[in-house]
Scaffold this active site. Structure first.
Site, PDB file in Angstrom:
ATOM      1  N   HIS A  47     -14.005  -0.911   4.337  1.00  0.00           N
ATOM      2  CA  HIS A  47     -13.496  -1.038   2.964  1.00  0.00           C
ATOM      3  C   HIS A  47     -14.463  -0.391   1.960  1.00  0.00           C
ATOM      4  O   HIS A  47     -14.890  -1.034   0.998  1.00  0.00           O
ATOM      5  CB  HIS A  47     -13.264  -2.518   2.621  1.00  0.00           C
ATOM      6  N   GLN A  48     -14.804   0.858   2.230  1.00  0.00           N
ATOM      7  CA  GLN A  48     -15.770   1.542   1.365  1.00  0.00           C
ATOM      8  C   GLN A  48     -15.144   2.662   0.547  1.00  0.00           C
ATOM      9  O   GLN A  48     -15.843   3.373  -0.172  1.00  0.00           O
ATOM     10  CB  GLN A  48     -16.941   2.089   2.192  1.00  0.00           C
ATOM     11  N   ALA A  49     -13.811   2.801   0.632  1.00  0.00           N
ATOM     12  CA  ALA A  49     -13.171   3.932  -0.054  1.00  0.00           C
ATOM     13  C   ALA A  49     -13.464   3.923  -1.558  1.00  0.00           C
ATOM     14  O   ALA A  49     -13.581   4.971  -2.180  1.00  0.00           O
ATOM     15  CB  ALA A  49     -11.669   3.925   0.196  1.00  0.00           C
ATOM     16  N   PHE A  50     -13.600   2.741  -2.123  1.00  0.00           N
ATOM     17  CA  PHE A  50     -13.832   2.642  -3.583  1.00  0.00           C
ATOM     18  C   PHE A  50     -15.272   2.962  -3.960  1.00  0.00           C
ATOM     19  O   PHE A  50     -15.570   3.163  -5.140  1.00  0.00           O
ATOM     20  CB  PHE A  50     -13.514   1.214  -4.059  1.00  0.00           C
TER      21      PHE A  50
ATOM     22  N   THR B 175      -5.921   3.268   3.839  1.00  0.00           N
ATOM     23  CA  THR B 175      -7.035   2.923   2.947  1.00  0.00           C
ATOM     24  C   THR B 175      -6.524   1.955   1.880  1.00  0.00           C
ATOM     25  O   THR B 175      -7.126   1.836   0.815  1.00  0.00           O
ATOM     26  CB  THR B 175      -7.647   4.174   2.277  1.00  0.00           C
ATOM     27  N   SER B 176      -5.410   1.270   2.188  1.00  0.00           N
ATOM     28  CA  SER B 176      -4.819   0.406   1.159  1.00  0.00           C
ATOM     29  C   SER B 176      -5.144  -1.070   1.411  1.00  0.00           C
ATOM     30  O   SER B 176      -6.046  -1.612   0.775  1.00  0.00           O
ATOM     31  CB  SER B 176      -3.317   0.654   1.081  1.00  0.00           C
ATOM     32  N   ARG B 177      -4.399  -1.711   2.303  1.00  0.00           N
ATOM     33  CA  ARG B 177      -4.692  -3.095   2.671  1.00  0.00           C
ATOM     34  C   ARG B 177      -4.413  -3.265   4.154  1.00  0.00           C
ATOM     35  O   ARG B 177      -3.418  -2.746   4.669  1.00  0.00           O
ATOM     36  CB  ARG B 177      -3.842  -4.085   1.869  1.00  0.00           C
TER      37      ARG B 177
ATOM     38  N   ASP C  72      -9.686   2.183   6.645  1.00  0.00           N
ATOM     39  CA  ASP C  72     -10.750   1.678   5.776  1.00  0.00           C
ATOM     40  C   ASP C  72     -10.564   0.178   5.559  1.00  0.00           C
ATOM     41  O   ASP C  72     -11.398  -0.473   4.947  1.00  0.00           O
ATOM     42  CB  ASP C  72     -10.723   2.405   4.419  1.00  0.00           C
TER      43      ASP C  72
ATOM     44  N   LYS D  89      -1.295   5.578  -8.553  1.00  0.00           N
ATOM     45  CA  LYS D  89      -2.478   6.362  -8.953  1.00  0.00           C
ATOM     46  C   LYS D  89      -3.190   6.989  -7.757  1.00  0.00           C
ATOM     47  O   LYS D  89      -3.526   8.168  -7.770  1.00  0.00           O
ATOM     48  CB  LYS D  89      -3.438   5.457  -9.742  1.00  0.00           C
ATOM     49  N   ILE D  90      -3.399   6.192  -6.697  1.00  0.00           N
ATOM     50  CA  ILE D  90      -4.149   6.713  -5.544  1.00  0.00           C
ATOM     51  C   ILE D  90      -3.269   7.658  -4.712  1.00  0.00           C
ATOM     52  O   ILE D  90      -3.705   8.751  -4.336  1.00  0.00           O
ATOM     53  CB  ILE D  90      -4.703   5.550  -4.684  1.00  0.00           C
TER      54      ILE D  90
ATOM     55  N   GLU E 173     -10.219  -8.415   8.198  1.00  0.00           N
ATOM     56  CA  GLU E 173     -11.529  -7.928   7.743  1.00  0.00           C
ATOM     57  C   GLU E 173     -12.345  -8.967   6.979  1.00  0.00           C
ATOM     58  O   GLU E 173     -13.572  -8.850   6.883  1.00  0.00           O
ATOM     59  CB  GLU E 173     -11.358  -6.693   6.842  1.00  0.00           C
TER      60      GLU E 173
HETATM   61  P1  NAI Z   1      -0.643   1.633  -8.096  1.00  0.00           P
HETATM   62  O1  NAI Z   1      -0.109   0.348  -8.597  1.00  0.00           O
HETATM   63  O2  NAI Z   1      -1.006   2.708  -9.068  1.00  0.00           O
HETATM   64  O3  NAI Z   1       0.379   2.265  -7.034  1.00  0.00           O
HETATM   65  C1  NAI Z   1       1.041   1.518  -6.056  1.00  0.00           C
HETATM   66  C2  NAI Z   1       2.376   2.196  -5.804  1.00  0.00           C
HETATM   67  O4  NAI Z   1       3.022   1.506  -4.728  1.00  0.00           O
HETATM   68  C3  NAI Z   1       3.321   2.140  -7.005  1.00  0.00           C
HETATM   69  O5  NAI Z   1       3.831   3.419  -7.287  1.00  0.00           O
HETATM   70  C4  NAI Z   1       4.423   1.186  -6.564  1.00  0.00           C
HETATM   71  O6  NAI Z   1       5.698   1.499  -7.104  1.00  0.00           O
HETATM   72  C5  NAI Z   1       4.404   1.400  -5.058  1.00  0.00           C
HETATM   73  N1  NAI Z   1       5.039   0.314  -4.317  1.00  0.00           N
HETATM   74  C6  NAI Z   1       5.167  -0.985  -4.641  1.00  0.00           C
HETATM   75  N2  NAI Z   1       5.861  -1.638  -3.698  1.00  0.00           N
HETATM   76  C7  NAI Z   1       6.185  -0.711  -2.767  1.00  0.00           C
HETATM   77  C8  NAI Z   1       6.924  -0.771  -1.561  1.00  0.00           C
HETATM   78  N3  NAI Z   1       7.461  -1.915  -1.122  1.00  0.00           N
HETATM   79  N4  NAI Z   1       7.053   0.368  -0.855  1.00  0.00           N
HETATM   80  C9  NAI Z   1       6.527   1.542  -1.290  1.00  0.00           C
HETATM   81  N5  NAI Z   1       5.832   1.647  -2.432  1.00  0.00           N
HETATM   82  C10 NAI Z   1       5.671   0.537  -3.161  1.00  0.00           C
HETATM   83  O7  NAI Z   1      -1.897   1.247  -7.196  1.00  0.00           O
HETATM   84  P2  NAI Z   1      -3.105   2.195  -6.737  1.00  0.00           P
HETATM   85  O8  NAI Z   1      -4.209   2.113  -7.718  1.00  0.00           O
HETATM   86  O9  NAI Z   1      -2.575   3.522  -6.375  1.00  0.00           O
HETATM   87  O10 NAI Z   1      -3.592   1.418  -5.426  1.00  0.00           O
HETATM   88  C11 NAI Z   1      -2.816   1.389  -4.245  1.00  0.00           C
HETATM   89  C12 NAI Z   1      -3.415   0.392  -3.278  1.00  0.00           C
HETATM   90  O11 NAI Z   1      -4.691   0.872  -2.837  1.00  0.00           O
HETATM   91  C13 NAI Z   1      -3.736  -0.988  -3.883  1.00  0.00           C
HETATM   92  O12 NAI Z   1      -2.613  -1.835  -3.795  1.00  0.00           O
HETATM   93  C14 NAI Z   1      -4.862  -1.489  -3.044  1.00  0.00           C
HETATM   94  O13 NAI Z   1      -4.325  -2.294  -2.029  1.00  0.00           O
HETATM   95  C15 NAI Z   1      -5.475  -0.230  -2.424  1.00  0.00           C
HETATM   96  N6  NAI Z   1      -6.868   0.002  -2.816  1.00  0.00           N
HETATM   97  C16 NAI Z   1      -7.810   0.175  -1.824  1.00  0.00           C
HETATM   98  C17 NAI Z   1      -9.141   0.417  -2.145  1.00  0.00           C
HETATM   99  C18 NAI Z   1     -10.186   0.632  -1.090  1.00  0.00           C
HETATM  100  O14 NAI Z   1     -11.387   0.622  -1.392  1.00  0.00           O
HETATM  101  N7  NAI Z   1      -9.823   0.856   0.160  1.00  0.00           N
HETATM  102  C19 NAI Z   1      -9.571   0.448  -3.539  1.00  0.00           C
HETATM  103  C20 NAI Z   1      -8.484   0.324  -4.513  1.00  0.00           C
HETATM  104  C21 NAI Z   1      -7.199   0.076  -4.136  1.00  0.00           C
END
Ligand code: NAI
Length: 345
Positions: free
Chosen positions: A295-298, A232-234, A258, A153-154, A263
């Site tokens: 960690h403010q992206a959300f 901005t993921s983990r 982010d 999604k992101i 952290e």
């Molecule tokens: P999502 O589940 O919609 O997308 C994750 C994608 O990663 C999927 O398409 C999946 O197939 C893929 N994936 C899984 N394993 C993989 C691998 N080994 N290599 C490559 N791709 C792989 O999740 P969404 O909503 O897009 O979120 C992504 C990440 O963003 C979350 O896991 C979370 O860690 C992070 N996040 C960060 C926020 C922030 O405030 N900084 C807020 C929300 C999420």
């Protein structure tokens, strides 16, 4: 229904108060993070609500079960802070799979633009009436190649923004999306090709054993000189020491973070009057080409509203129907969203 709400911040309350009240849920807000030392605070409640830096490990899960608590409602998408394998059959882990991918994707682009157009420097200069442009040269995004790891999604939302800027997108995902593969300007490639050909790399995949330190000394070596790294993921997707070395050697042109591996004890708190013990983070922050947000992206009003609405809906669904589509299921040994509403084993 009584809900113990951990790691509360002032911005959490308005939306949760609104949705919880409407659903008849009584919320007790605790500033403490949930961990082995604080789990006793949950006594007398029916469920706990936690965020990204709360710890839901085996010891915490055992204590929750002993306190008669069977619902762990995550108010976030990622669940790497929960031992989902251990939780299976003991507590129901509910999450908010999507609350605003746009919030995170837009913040990622904000970081990128700030960094490469030196907005963070310009803001400080002009406040001091320094109108010099020396050292402010950036580069166009138009025509550049961005590598996007994780096209969920992101990642998808970020790709849309990048296409709007006229960029070429190289994508990598463990499970590529057919519709995206057909988009003009997007090409799925191997991770190797993505590292080798991208001017900018943005991480949008979850943190798993497979993706831990995806960016390390070895992968940085394979990148283009001057590459911009966006995370901005983990935090643990990036080896912070390797990132720092890459910046010092000028191999990495800029980094926007982010999230940060260590952290948990820092982000969301005010340490401005303290001496930062984490030398790696302090050194990264001292770099002119590194931007760190905590960690403010959300953090948008839209996302906070969606988070509260879905978290409350998840709890209501469980208490009324005994099932919830947003339960993290570990049936079959893989953590995934529940498909049949019977995740508890
Ligand atoms: P999502 O589940 O919609 O997308 C994750 C994608 O990663 C999927 O398409 C999946 O197939 C893929 N994936 C899984 N394993 C993989 C691998 N080994 N290599 C490559 N791709 C792989 O999740 P969404 O909503 O897009 O979120 C992504 C990440 O963003 C979350 O896991 C979370 O860690 C992070 N996040 C960060 C926020 C922030 O405030 N900084 C807020 C929300 C999420």
């Amino acid at each position: 229904m009584k809900l113990a709400f951990f790691d509360t911040k002032p911005y959490d309350k308005p939306s949760f108060d609104r949705y919880a009240k409407a659903a008849g849920i009584k919320v007790k807000y605790f500033e403490a993070k949930l961990n082995e030392d604080t789990v006793e605070l949950a006594k007398g409640h029916d469920a706990v609500c936690v965020f990204v830096n709360d710890t839901v490990n085996a010891a915490v899960i055992d204590r929750l079960v002993a306190l008669g608590i069977r619902i762990v409602a995550l108010r976030c998408a990622g669940f790497n802070n929960v031992d989902v394998k251990y939780a299976f059959g003991k507590v129901h882990v509910l999450r908010v799979p999507a609350y605003s991918p746009y919030a995170v994707a837009e913040h990622t682009m904000a970081l990128l633009l700030t960094s490469i157009r030196r907005i963070h420097k310009a803001y400080i200069r002009t406040r001091d009436f320094n109108f010099s442009l020396v050292g402010m040269t950036g580069f166009d995004l138009h025509g550049k190649t961005v590598g996007v790891v994780g096209t969920g999604k992101i990642g998808r939302s970020f790709i849309n923004i990048c296409l709007g800027f006229g960029m070429q997108v190289l994508a990598y995902d463990k499970y590529p999306a057919n519709d995206l593969a057909e988009r003009e300007g997007v090409r799925y490639v191997t991770l190797d090709e993505l590292f080798e050909k991208s001017d900018i790399i943005s991480l949008h995949c979850p943190l798993t054993e497979e993706t831990y330190h995806l960016i390390d000394n070895e992968t940085i070596e394979r990148c283009k000189r001057g590459v911009v790294i966006l995370n901005t993921s983990r935090g643990a997707l990036v080896d912070a020491e390797a990132l720092l070395s890459g910046i010092k050697s000028r191999k990495i042109g800029a980094a926007c973070l982010d999230v940060y591996e260590e952290e948990a004890d820092l982000f969301f708190e005010d340490f401005s009057g303290h001496i930062l013990e984490d030398d790696t983070l302090a050194r990264l922050i001292s770099m002119p080409n590194v931007i760190v947000t905590s960690h403010q992206a959300f953090l948008t009003e839209d996302a906070l509203d969606n988070i509260a609405e879905t978290t409350v809906e998840n709890i209501v669904s469980f208490t009324e129907k005994g099932e919830c589509p947003n339960e993290v299921c570990f049936r079959g040994g893989v953590a995934e969203d529940c498909k049949n509403g019977k995740c508890f084993g």
